[in-house]
Design a protein around this motif. Structure first.
Motif, short mmCIF file in Angstrom:
data_model
loop_
_atom_site.label_atom_id
_atom_site.label_comp_id
_atom_site.label_asym_id
_atom_site.label_seq_id
_atom_site.Cartn_x
_atom_site.Cartn_y
_atom_site.Cartn_z
N LEU A 178 7.59 -5.35 0.37
CA LEU A 178 7.08 -4.65 1.55
C LEU A 178 5.59 -4.35 1.38
O LEU A 178 5.11 -4.13 0.27
N CYS A 179 4.89 -4.32 2.49
CA CYS A 179 3.46 -4.00 2.49
C CYS A 179 3.21 -2.81 3.40
O CYS A 179 3.73 -2.76 4.53
N ILE A 180 2.43 -1.86 2.92
CA ILE A 180 2.03 -0.73 3.74
C ILE A 180 0.53 -0.55 3.62
O ILE A 180 -0.03 -0.54 2.52
N HIS A 198 5.34 4.67 7.51
CA HIS A 198 6.60 3.96 7.68
C HIS A 198 7.74 4.97 7.62
O HIS A 198 7.87 5.71 6.66
N TYR A 247 7.78 -1.68 -2.13
CA TYR A 247 6.38 -1.43 -1.77
C TYR A 247 5.44 -1.73 -2.94
O TYR A 247 4.33 -2.25 -2.74
N VAL A 263 1.93 5.18 -3.74
CA VAL A 263 2.56 5.26 -2.43
C VAL A 263 3.18 6.65 -2.29
O VAL A 263 4.05 7.03 -3.07
#
Length: 228
Positions: free
Chosen positions: A17-19, A25, A79, A106
């Motif tokens: 996953l990319c944030i 999110h 992530y 994160v």
């Protein structure tokens, strides 16, 4: 600020996953629909978490706890693109993942109530989330008078229990984002009109976002770090 909301379908299908910065999110999971999944992934809990599981008297509370821990661990691994996650807590008890060499931090927070788990993730933000099942609460007016600002308590008196739960979820999300617990109470700030206003403070610029779930009150509170 961009808000992205995901559910169980995306959770089960997700790989890496990319944030990005300036994104939040929100993962909204109805945990009873995935009981077998939680049981099959209980092995990823830490020893301390596994001990806590054994302290729950009721199966529902036990499964809700397991599901919440599994959700956070699996999503952080995706992530950060790592195999293991180690956690710690701040002096005031807010959980965070330990720094990983070559990886950015994160930020996250989690809440669960009834059949739902809400987990939120961001980068470079103080972030908190709370979800409350809007069950019977005969003493809601008295609780509001003791914990809310006078204006909020009056709102609840006029509007009823739904607003009581909306205010509670918003307030809890803010307190969790600050990482201060409930020691200061909930009457030193207001969440009326979905805006956070702390007494005697100006230019607070907090973001307060309602998460719509039928039968529940839920909010996310967020603020860029170092810019309070």
């Amino acid at each position: 600020m961009e808000i992205k909301r995901y559910g169980a379908k995306e959770f089960l299908a997700a790989g890496k996953l990319c944030i990005r910065e300036n994104e939040i999110h929100i993962w909204c999971i109805c945990w009873p629909e995935m009981t077998d999944f939680w049981v099959n992934h209980e092995y990823i809990l830490s020893g301390q978490e596994s001990e806590q599981v054994g302290r729950f008297r009721f199966s529902e509370d036990r499964m809700r706890y397991i599901a919440g821990k599994v959700v956070v661990r699996l999503l952080l691994k995706r992530y950060l693109d790592v195999e293991t996650i180690d956690f710690s807590v701040s002096e005031r008890g807010k959980p965070y993942h330990k720094k990983i060499a070559g990886k950015r931090t994160v930020d996250f927070n989690i809440s669960h109530s009834g059949e739902f788990i809400l987990a939120v993730f961001a980068v470079g933000m103080d972030i908190g989330v709370d979800v409350q099942e809007m069950a019977e609460c005969p003493d809601y007016r008295e609780i509001a008078e003791n914990f809310y600002t006078a204006e909020e308590a009056e709102d609840v008196k006029n509007e009823g229990p739904d607003l009581f739960f909306q205010y509670w979820a918003a307030k809890e999300a803010y307190v969790k984002a600050l990482g201060i617990g409930l020691g200061r109470g909930m009457d030193f700030f207001s969440v009326r009109n979905e805006k956070i206003a702390e007494k005697d403070k100006k230019d607070q610029d907090w973001f307060l976002y309602p998460v719509r779930i039928k039968g529940y009150a839920a909010y996310v509170a967020a603020h860029e770090k170092g810019d309070r």
